[in-house]
Design a protein around this motif. Structure first.
Motif, PDB file in Angstrom:
ATOM      1  N   UNK A 120      37.488  18.521  66.778  1.00 21.35           N
ATOM      2  CA  UNK A 120      35.513  18.213  66.455  1.00 21.35           C
ATOM      3  C   UNK A 120      35.809  19.041  65.077  1.00 21.35           C
ATOM      4  N   UNK A 121      35.462  18.272  64.317  1.00 22.41           N
ATOM      5  CA  UNK A 121      34.861  19.051  62.556  1.00 22.41           C
ATOM      6  C   UNK A 121      35.955  17.716  61.853  1.00 22.41           C
ATOM      7  N   UNK A 122      36.649  17.366  62.277  1.00 15.27           N
ATOM      8  CA  UNK A 122      37.956  16.686  61.215  1.00 15.27           C
ATOM      9  C   UNK A 122      37.302  14.573  61.580  1.00 15.27           C
ATOM     10  N   UNK A 123      37.884  14.533  60.019  1.00 17.67           N
ATOM     11  CA  UNK A 123      37.117  13.263  60.101  1.00 17.67           C
ATOM     12  C   UNK A 123      39.230  12.522  60.413  1.00 17.67           C
ATOM     13  N   UNK A 124      38.220  10.299  60.814  1.00 23.02           N
ATOM     14  CA  UNK A 124      39.439  10.158  61.430  1.00 23.02           C
ATOM     15  C   UNK A 124      40.650  10.575  60.382  1.00 23.02           C
ATOM     16  N   UNK A 139      40.689  19.869  54.345  1.00 27.72           N
ATOM     17  CA  UNK A 139      40.815  21.139  53.531  1.00 27.72           C
ATOM     18  C   UNK A 139      39.602  20.579  53.447  1.00 27.72           C
ATOM     19  N   UNK A 140      39.001  21.425  53.024  1.00 30.36           N
ATOM     20  CA  UNK A 140      37.751  21.558  52.354  1.00 30.36           C
ATOM     21  C   UNK A 140      37.049  23.015  51.263  1.00 30.36           C
ATOM     22  N   UNK A 147      42.085   5.522  69.589  1.00 29.33           N
ATOM     23  CA  UNK A 147      40.641   5.763  69.348  1.00 29.33           C
ATOM     24  C   UNK A 147      40.214   6.959  68.913  1.00 29.33           C
ATOM     25  N   UNK A 148      39.207   7.053  68.002  1.00 29.72           N
ATOM     26  CA  UNK A 148      38.136   9.036  67.648  1.00 29.72           C
ATOM     27  C   UNK A 148      37.033   8.487  67.741  1.00 29.72           C
ATOM     28  N   UNK A 149      36.634   9.204  68.092  1.00 27.90           N
ATOM     29  CA  UNK A 149      35.392   9.851  68.353  1.00 27.90           C
ATOM     30  C   UNK A 149      34.273  10.368  68.976  1.00 27.90           C
ATOM     31  N   UNK A 150      33.409  11.350  68.258  1.00 25.30           N
ATOM     32  CA  UNK A 150      32.518  12.234  68.492  1.00 25.30           C
ATOM     33  C   UNK A 150      33.314  13.779  68.410  1.00 25.30           C
ATOM     34  N   UNK A 151      34.391  13.999  67.785  1.00 29.06           N
ATOM     35  CA  UNK A 151      35.442  14.641  67.760  1.00 29.06           C
ATOM     36  C   UNK A 151      36.560  14.665  68.779  1.00 29.06           C
TER      37      UNK A 151
END
Length: 142
Positions: A54-58, A77-78, A116-120
């Motif tokens: 969670x919290x990561x982008x693809x 990195x934010x 695949x990556x969806x909703x964390x």
């Protein structure tokens, strides 16, 4: 056998006493951060691996295979900067996080892995390699 105590931790070593003092005074800096959670299910002809990120982008996630080892790594990195009209910082916050886990994928068809990556949730489909059965044949005698 007197040194074996199964359910109790005994620490009577002089060197460990100094180490424990340092940890209690400065905090334990060698604490491992928890790796992301994964669930692996056997679906007959394939394995399904679900990894919670969670919290990561693809774009933050990478999958690498080398020598029969699958490595899932995620790095985030934010930076949030707020400046006033003069360009002075009012608030500046930075956050960084990274995780990495490796899995032995011997017995998996590496070329047929899909992700695949969806909703964390990162979901990998790991098809089992087809077992190569030895073929027998008859040799003619001349």
């Amino acid at each position: 056998m007197f040194g074996m105590i199964p359910f109790e931790y005994r620490d009577h070593n002089l060197f460990n006493a100094f180490d424990n003092f340092e940890r209690s005074f400065f905090g334990n800096s060698n604490v491992d951060l928890p790796a992301f959670r994964t669930d692996i299910r056997d679906a007959g002809d394939k394995y399904l691996l679900d990894a919670e990120l969670p919290g990561f982008n693809k774009e933050d996630i990478s999958l690498d295979i080398k020598d029969g080892i699958l490595t899932i790594s995620a790095e985030h990195n934010e930076s949030n900067d707020q400046k006033d009209d003069n360009g002075n910082y009012i608030r500046r916050e930075r956050r960084y996080g990274s995780f990495r886990r490796s899995f032995d994928i011997s017995g998996i068809d590496e070329n047929a892995i899909s992700a695949s990556y969806q909703n964390g949730i990162l979901q990998l489909t790991l098809p089992k390699a087809q077992q190569v059965l030895p073929q027998s044949h008859r040799i003619a005698i001349e």
